[in-house]
Scaffold this active site. Structure first.
Site, PDB file in Angstrom:
ATOM      1  N   TYR A 142     -28.677  94.669  32.624  1.00 33.25           N
ATOM      2  CA  TYR A 142     -29.237  95.806  33.355  1.00 33.25           C
ATOM      3  C   TYR A 142     -28.191  96.887  33.630  1.00 33.25           C
ATOM      4  O   TYR A 142     -28.534  98.046  33.868  1.00 33.25           O
ATOM      5  CB  TYR A 142     -29.840  95.355  34.687  1.00 33.25           C
ATOM      6  CG  TYR A 142     -31.080  94.497  34.556  1.00 33.25           C
ATOM      7  CD1 TYR A 142     -31.718  94.339  33.337  1.00 33.25           C
ATOM      8  CD2 TYR A 142     -31.603  93.845  35.651  1.00 33.25           C
ATOM      9  CE1 TYR A 142     -32.847  93.544  33.212  1.00 33.25           C
ATOM     10  CE2 TYR A 142     -32.737  93.054  35.543  1.00 33.25           C
ATOM     11  CZ  TYR A 142     -33.351  92.904  34.320  1.00 33.25           C
ATOM     12  OH  TYR A 142     -34.473  92.120  34.204  1.00 33.25           O
ATOM     13  N   LYS A 193     -27.915  80.918  27.883  1.00 31.98           N
ATOM     14  CA  LYS A 193     -28.285  80.744  26.470  1.00 31.98           C
ATOM     15  C   LYS A 193     -27.024  80.683  25.619  1.00 31.98           C
ATOM     16  O   LYS A 193     -26.783  81.519  24.747  1.00 31.98           O
ATOM     17  CB  LYS A 193     -29.203  81.885  26.027  1.00 31.98           C
ATOM     18  CG  LYS A 193     -30.625  81.776  26.524  1.00 31.98           C
ATOM     19  CD  LYS A 193     -31.393  80.644  25.830  1.00 31.98           C
ATOM     20  CE  LYS A 193     -31.708  81.001  24.382  1.00 31.98           C
ATOM     21  NZ  LYS A 193     -32.439  79.903  23.707  1.00 31.98           N
ATOM     22  N   ASP A 226     -34.445  79.066  28.358  1.00 29.89           N
ATOM     23  CA  ASP A 226     -35.821  78.903  27.896  1.00 29.89           C
ATOM     24  C   ASP A 226     -36.355  77.520  28.261  1.00 29.89           C
ATOM     25  O   ASP A 226     -37.522  77.365  28.645  1.00 29.89           O
ATOM     26  CB  ASP A 226     -35.937  79.170  26.393  1.00 29.89           C
ATOM     27  CG  ASP A 226     -34.933  78.395  25.561  1.00 29.89           C
ATOM     28  OD1 ASP A 226     -33.951  77.866  26.111  1.00 29.89           O
ATOM     29  OD2 ASP A 226     -35.129  78.313  24.324  1.00 29.89           O
ATOM     30  N   ASP A 250     -34.243  87.328  36.878  1.00 29.09           N
ATOM     31  CA  ASP A 250     -35.410  88.174  37.119  1.00 29.09           C
ATOM     32  C   ASP A 250     -36.677  87.457  36.669  1.00 29.09           C
ATOM     33  O   ASP A 250     -37.692  87.416  37.374  1.00 29.09           O
ATOM     34  CB  ASP A 250     -35.231  89.491  36.353  1.00 29.09           C
ATOM     35  CG  ASP A 250     -36.146  90.590  36.847  1.00 29.09           C
ATOM     36  OD1 ASP A 250     -37.008  90.322  37.708  1.00 29.09           O
ATOM     37  OD2 ASP A 250     -36.016  91.728  36.373  1.00 29.09           O
ATOM     38  N   ASP A 254     -39.522  84.966  39.258  1.00 23.41           N
ATOM     39  CA  ASP A 254     -40.947  85.288  39.334  1.00 23.41           C
ATOM     40  C   ASP A 254     -41.804  84.108  38.895  1.00 23.41           C
ATOM     41  O   ASP A 254     -42.863  83.836  39.477  1.00 23.41           O
ATOM     42  CB  ASP A 254     -41.272  86.511  38.465  1.00 23.41           C
ATOM     43  CG  ASP A 254     -41.028  87.828  39.197  1.00 23.41           C
ATOM     44  OD1 ASP A 254     -40.487  87.785  40.318  1.00 23.41           O
ATOM     45  OD2 ASP A 254     -41.379  88.883  38.650  1.00 23.41           O
TER      46      ASP A 254
END
Length: 368
Positions: A142, A193, A226, A250, A254
């Protein structure tokens, strides 16, 4: 008795309504002799733009820097859709995070037993769920540079976002996760990852080293992001603390939040580094937005903001027992079948913002 300074920034939409219930709780804490909390109220978001032409003024930032903690309601709404991008209501929140150097976002995902049937997952998977996701907030993709869109001609464009992490950024967010785990169930999952991303390789290396050097007493599990997403749906109660980068945090926070049955029920905290006295700058806010469609109607759910205040008591004021009492009062009110409109259920009584605050205060008094 130590005096704590708390800056209240109600913001826009339903922010002032839900923050009013926090003010009542502050008064209850003071009257009960549990702490001495002094509050100051100021503007942030669209309401600040209307008055100052900025989403947060320099004066307000000065108050935030001087406070022991900051509580924010919500910012934004269609009224300000046409303001310049750098002055949009959300810019006030971003400046608060930047100037207060809040790099650690704490997002608990707690499923109250009374709301377990509201989850999209089976009750047995979420009943008693209590996860803390620790998201790195000021680095990663970001904020990395270069961040560009280039016109290549012939109708083609190329977009670039850059994922960047330095060792110190990973060390400090991992330290927050390990410290939190020591106060919970002593388990940290580090999600990255490393199989396809160099930042994941560094993340794994730094977290492993820090764990060996300073936190060997905490159980550490490494997990690919993942797979973490899949496991949050398959068996979420296996997790205690999850630490991860800005992008994955992020998404995963959620996902974990929705496992609880209501995104609008959940609090959050954003923390900075500890100073010489151990004090951390911090901002506490509900996960939900400003909900301008219901603003002023007295129907907003104040529980996420009240739970954010409980986090403030726990992490900024070291008043864990008082935080436990407030969280317990929320659970008892829900067990009694009281609901605001966003979490209404058959067989339960729907009440408004003020009534929910009344019920939580009554539950606190009854348990005293």
């Amino acid at each position: 008795m130590t005096t704590f300074k708390l800056l209240l920034l109600p913001g826009d939409g339903i922010g002032p309504e839900v923050m009013a219930e926090v003010e009542r709780l502050v008064a209850w804490v003071n009257a009960a002799g549990l702490a001495r909390i002094e509050t100051e109220t100021d503007l942030v978001g669209g309401c600040a733009y209307d008055v100052h032409g900025e989403a947060v003024s320099d004066t307000t930032m000065g108050c935030a820097l001087a406070a022991d903690a900051v509580m924010l309601g919500a910012v934004g709404g269609p009224k300000w859709d046409g303001v310049p991008y750098e002055k949009r209501p959300e810019a006030g929140l971003l400046r608060l995070r930047k100037d207060l150097e809040l790099f650690a976002n704490l997002r608990p995902a707690i499923c109250y037993p009374a709301l377990a049937d509201a989850s999209s997952l089976k009750r047995e998977l979420v009943d008693g769920l209590d996860i803390m996701i620790v998201r790195e907030l000021t680095g990663g993709v970001y904020f990395g540079e270069p961040k560009t869109i280039t016109d290549l001609g012939n109708g083609q464009k190329r977009a670039i976002d850059t994922q960047v992490y330095d060792t110190y950024e990973i060390e400090r967010i991992a330290a927050v996760a390990f410290e939190l785990a020591r106060k919970r169930r002593n388990l940290v999952h580090s999600a990255e990852k490393r199989n396809v991303m160099k930042t994941g390789v560094l993340w794994h290396e730094v977290v492993t080293r820090l764990h060996k050097e300073r936190y060997a007493d905490v159980k550490l599990e490494h997990i690919l992001a993942d797979n973490c997403a899949m496991q949050l749906v398959r068996a979420p109660k296996q997790f205690d603390v999850i630490v991860t980068d800005n992008l994955f945090g992020d998404v995963l926070s959620d996902e974990a939040a929705m496992a609880t049955g209501s995104l609008g029920m959940l609090p959050s905290a954003s923390q900075g580094g500890a100073d010489a006295s151990g004090r951390r700058r911090a901002l506490y806010e509900p996960v939900h937005g400003s909900a301008p469609d219901i603003a002023g109607k007295g129907v907003a759910n104040p529980i996420a903001t009240i739970a954010s205040f409980a986090m403030c008591l726990r992490y900024s004021f070291d008043l864990g027992e008082t935080a436990d009492r407030i969280e317990g009062a929320i659970a008892r009110v829900l067990d009694e079948g009281l609901r605001t409109a966003d979490i209404r259920q058959d067989g339960c009584r729907t009440i408004g913002t003020r009534e929910m605050g009344d019920a939580i205060l009554a539950a606190l008094d009854a348990a005293a």
